[in-house]
Design an enzyme around this catalytic site. Structure first.
Site, PDB file in Angstrom:
ATOM      1  CG  ASN A 154      91.964 -69.744  69.353  1.00  0.00           C
ATOM      2  OD1 ASN A 154      92.599 -70.152  68.382  1.00  0.00           O
ATOM      3  ND2 ASN A 154      90.744 -70.142  69.610  1.00  0.00           N
ATOM      4  CD  GLU A 251      87.814 -77.867  62.684  1.00  0.00           C
ATOM      5  OE1 GLU A 251      86.922 -77.344  63.379  1.00  0.00           O
ATOM      6  OE2 GLU A 251      87.826 -79.079  62.404  1.00  0.00           O
ATOM      7  CB  CYS A 285      86.355 -71.799  67.682  1.00  0.00           C
ATOM      8  SG  CYS A 285      87.133 -73.368  68.082  1.00  0.00           S
ATOM      9  CD  GLU A 459      91.785 -79.107  62.784  1.00  0.00           C
ATOM     10  OE1 GLU A 459      91.560 -78.394  63.776  1.00  0.00           O
ATOM     11  OE2 GLU A 459      92.740 -78.921  62.007  1.00  0.00           O
TER      12      GLU A 459
HETATM   13  P1  NAD Z   1      90.925 -64.931  60.965  1.00  0.00           P
HETATM   14  O1  NAD Z   1      89.891 -65.541  60.125  1.00  0.00           O
HETATM   15  O2  NAD Z   1      91.047 -63.484  61.012  1.00  0.00           O
HETATM   16  O3  NAD Z   1      92.372 -65.474  60.517  1.00  0.00           O
HETATM   17  C1  NAD Z   1      92.680 -66.848  60.501  1.00  0.00           C
HETATM   18  C2  NAD Z   1      93.918 -67.068  59.657  1.00  0.00           C
HETATM   19  O4  NAD Z   1      93.602 -66.862  58.280  1.00  0.00           O
HETATM   20  C3  NAD Z   1      95.078 -66.116  59.961  1.00  0.00           C
HETATM   21  O5  NAD Z   1      96.283 -66.861  59.925  1.00  0.00           O
HETATM   22  C4  NAD Z   1      95.014 -65.132  58.816  1.00  0.00           C
HETATM   23  O6  NAD Z   1      96.248 -64.529  58.516  1.00  0.00           O
HETATM   24  C5  NAD Z   1      94.563 -66.010  57.687  1.00  0.00           C
HETATM   25  N1  NAD Z   1      93.904 -65.328  56.563  1.00  0.00           N
HETATM   26  C6  NAD Z   1      93.166 -64.198  56.591  1.00  0.00           C
HETATM   27  N2  NAD Z   1      92.713 -63.893  55.355  1.00  0.00           N
HETATM   28  C7  NAD Z   1      93.161 -64.871  54.537  1.00  0.00           C
HETATM   29  C8  NAD Z   1      93.016 -65.128  53.139  1.00  0.00           C
HETATM   30  N3  NAD Z   1      92.314 -64.318  52.334  1.00  0.00           N
HETATM   31  N4  NAD Z   1      93.610 -66.231  52.627  1.00  0.00           N
HETATM   32  C9  NAD Z   1      94.303 -67.075  53.418  1.00  0.00           C
HETATM   33  N5  NAD Z   1      94.485 -66.873  54.739  1.00  0.00           N
HETATM   34  C10 NAD Z   1      93.914 -65.784  55.299  1.00  0.00           C
HETATM   35  O7  NAD Z   1      90.710 -65.572  62.414  1.00  0.00           O
HETATM   36  P2  NAD Z   1      91.424 -65.162  63.790  1.00  0.00           P
HETATM   37  O8  NAD Z   1      90.915 -63.819  64.165  1.00  0.00           O
HETATM   38  O9  NAD Z   1      92.875 -65.412  63.698  1.00  0.00           O
HETATM   39  O10 NAD Z   1      90.814 -66.257  64.774  1.00  0.00           O
HETATM   40  C11 NAD Z   1      89.581 -66.146  65.368  1.00  0.00           C
HETATM   41  C12 NAD Z   1      88.548 -66.939  64.616  1.00  0.00           C
HETATM   42  O11 NAD Z   1      88.975 -68.286  64.466  1.00  0.00           O
HETATM   43  C13 NAD Z   1      87.226 -67.024  65.340  1.00  0.00           C
HETATM   44  O12 NAD Z   1      86.160 -66.872  64.443  1.00  0.00           O
HETATM   45  C14 NAD Z   1      87.214 -68.418  65.907  1.00  0.00           C
HETATM   46  O13 NAD Z   1      85.954 -68.944  66.166  1.00  0.00           O
HETATM   47  C15 NAD Z   1      87.954 -69.169  64.869  1.00  0.00           C
HETATM   48  N6  NAD Z   1      88.528 -70.398  65.438  1.00  0.00           N
HETATM   49  C16 NAD Z   1      88.008 -71.605  65.072  1.00  0.00           C
HETATM   50  C17 NAD Z   1      88.504 -72.764  65.615  1.00  0.00           C
HETATM   51  C18 NAD Z   1      87.933 -74.109  65.246  1.00  0.00           C
HETATM   52  O14 NAD Z   1      88.618 -75.100  65.428  1.00  0.00           O
HETATM   53  N7  NAD Z   1      86.723 -74.213  64.730  1.00  0.00           N
HETATM   54  C19 NAD Z   1      89.562 -72.712  66.521  1.00  0.00           C
HETATM   55  C20 NAD Z   1      90.072 -71.462  66.871  1.00  0.00           C
HETATM   56  C21 NAD Z   1      89.548 -70.314  66.306  1.00  0.00           C
END
Ligand code: NAD
Length: 485
Positions: A154, A251, A285, A459
């Site tokens: 995002n 996060e 998020c 962060e």
């Molecule tokens: P996701 O969990 O699908 O992926 C996040 C990242 O992790 C990607 O780069 C992905 O390739 C990687 N990944 C996936 N499996 C992995 C593994 N086994 N080992 C290491 N890396 C791995 O999330 P998304 O769909 O990209 O993003 C949306 C989610 O992120 C939502 O749940 C949202 O709330 C959260 N988010 C949190 C924050 C925050 O600061 N708290 C900010 C933005 C988004």
């Protein structure tokens, strides 16, 4: 003709673009049209090795530079980012689909703020002197070493900077893996750092899916993992990092409460609910997706909310008049549409939106459901799209208990003119990043992060320094050593 969004190569390692076309191709789709605008390749094991060994080799010399020198480079990078804000914002819009109206003020600018802020702090990282009679202990704040950053889709520029800037300020090196959905922007951050004078290898970018992330997290050379992503991914990555006793920052997702008391200024509360649900088309998020409205103002609130939501301008994200963009991918659009159907099936009252917009691209109309109850799927699960659930409440005690009844704990907000109540309610809410008469502000000066399943660590702010450094303590004896034998 090559699209302007196509990067020179997939990865950025040791100060330059690197390609290995043996890696799985990852198409980059512009969410506003469905058109493929670029291709990158997932990192092969050889690329992962190159990035990690480079970052490992570069770290020690980087940590030996003075904080002032490291900080100057980060601040120069901030200046370059600001000077190129327009081009970087256009790229962010191609990467994510978010409207230029937003990206011009929230992405490269936020990244630049992080580079400037942590650049400014770099020279002030000091230890303590602890007197013990004639002896003393001194402490040193040292870098962790090689850090891995893994991003969500995002905020690709912001996430790279929110992780990279504090890591580098503390003397760490980083290998950053963007989300496979938005691989473009982090490459520009890496390029700009080099231009600003960062030594080759201190900030590297490799592309790939979870598999590449997994390879980075489990490598024994890695000292810390900072992930932005969903809770299920967070659990996997945290567990993998624990195997190697690595530091983590997580996060993760949320289902945050936004509580509106009946003495609140209605227009400000509606504005907070709009910012907390429809900015970035709801793909944030910290969004306050459970909007608890005290019964006395419910219908007035809903009427004003529907009226103002009707002013959203859906359209070409590159047109600065557009205020509401598409979902990042077709898949994400379908997930969100599935939740909207669930909301209807489970008996929530649709106030506005509720369907895919009749236009190209992955647009969903900003959607508001009223009469939502705590057990409905749309009130329990993170949707990550423009779907607001409005729930009613009677008393403060009741709303606090219901707000806390979730596995998540990222954010929380309260709107009221009664400041004693505002602070009391915030004090009782289980959340890391809170707002009073506002929602979703994220200045770099303020700590950001969640409690419960929403995360570990913080962060931004001085807190981030603690999560990218460790303290060494040194006992210094002035006299003779006494020993038993
Ligand atoms: P996701 O969990 O699908 O992926 C996040 C990242 O992790 C990607 O780069 C992905 O390739 C990687 N990944 C996936 N499996 C992995 C593994 N086994 N080992 C290491 N890396 C791995 O999330 P998304 O769909 O990209 O993003 C949306 C989610 O992120 C939502 O749940 C949202 O709330 C959260 N988010 C949190 C924050 C925050 O600061 N708290 C900010 C933005 C988004």
């Amino acid at each position: 003709m090559t699209h302007p969004a196509q990067p020179k190569a997939s990865h950025f390692i040791n100060g330059e673009y690197v390609e290995d076309t043996a890696g799985t191709p990852i198409p980059v789709i512009y969410a506003a049209t469905g058109e493929q605008i670029a291709t990158v390749h997932a990192a092969t094991p050889a690329i992962v090795e190159q990035a990690l060994s480079t970052a490992k080799a570069a770290q020690k010399a980087w940590a030996r530079m003075t904080g002032t020198e490291r900080g100057r480079i980060l601040r120069r990078a901030a200046d370059i980012m600001r000077a190129r804000n327009h081009d970087l914002s256009v790229l962010e819009t191609y990467d994510t689909g978010k409207p230029l109206q937003e990206t011009l003020v929230a992405d490269a600018t936020s990244g630049a703020d992080a580079l400037e802020y942590f650049g400014g702090l770099a020279a002030s990282l000091t230890g303590e002197h602890i007197p013990l009679g004639e002896d003393w202990v001194y402490t040193k704040r040292e870098a962790l070493g090689l850090c891995v950053g893994i991003g969500a889709w995002n905020y690709p520029t912001q996430i790279a900077c929110w992780k990279g800037a504090p890591a580098l300020a503390c003397g760490n090196s980083m290998v950053f893996k963007p989300s496979e959905t938005t691989p473009l922007c982090a490459l520009k951050v890496a390029e700009i750092l080099i231009e600003a004078g960062a030594p080759a290898g201190v900030f590297n970018v490799v592309q790939g899916m979870g598999e590449v992330g997994g390879a980075l997290v489990t490598d024994p050379r890695v000292d810390k993992v900072s992930l932005t992503g969903s809770v299920p991914t967070g659990k996997k990555v945290y567990a993998a990092a624990a195997e190697g006793m690595k530091h983590v920052t997580m996060e993760l997702g949320g289902k945050s409460p936004l509580i509106i008391f009946d003495d609140a200024d209605i227009d400000n509360a509606v504005g907070g609910a709009i910012n907390g649900n429809f900015y970035s088309s709801g793909q944030v998020c910290s969004n306050g997706t459970r909007v608890f409205v005290q019964k006395g103002i419910k219908e007035k609130f809903l009427a004003r909310l529907a009226e103002r939501t009707g002013n959203a301008i859906l359209g070409d994200p590159m047109d600065e008049a557009t205020s509401f963009g598409p979902m990042v991918t077709e898949n994400q659009m379908n997930i969100v549409l599935g939740y909207i159907e669930k909301g209807k099936e489970e008996g929530a009252r649709l106030i506005c939106g509720g369907k895919r917009a009749d236009m190209d691209g992955y647009f969903i109309e900003p959607t508001v459901f009223a009469d939502v109850t705590d057990d409905m799927t749309i009130a329990r699960e993170e949707i990550f799209g423009p779907v607001m659930s409005v729930l009613d409440f009677d008393t403060e005690e009741e709303v606090v208990a219901r707000a806390n009844d979730t596995e998540f704990g990222l954010s929380a907000g309260v709107f009221t003119k009664d400041f004693t109540r505002a602070h009391r309610v915030i004090g009782n809410l289980e959340a890391g990043s809170c707002f009073i008469n506002s929602y979703n502000d994220a200045p770099v000066e303020a700590p950001f992060g969640g409690v419960k399943a929403s995360g570990v660590g913080r962060e931004n702010s001085k807190e981030a320094i603690k999560h990218f450094s460790q303290v060494k303590s040194v006992y210094v004896r002035m006299g003779d050593v006494e020993a038993a034998f």
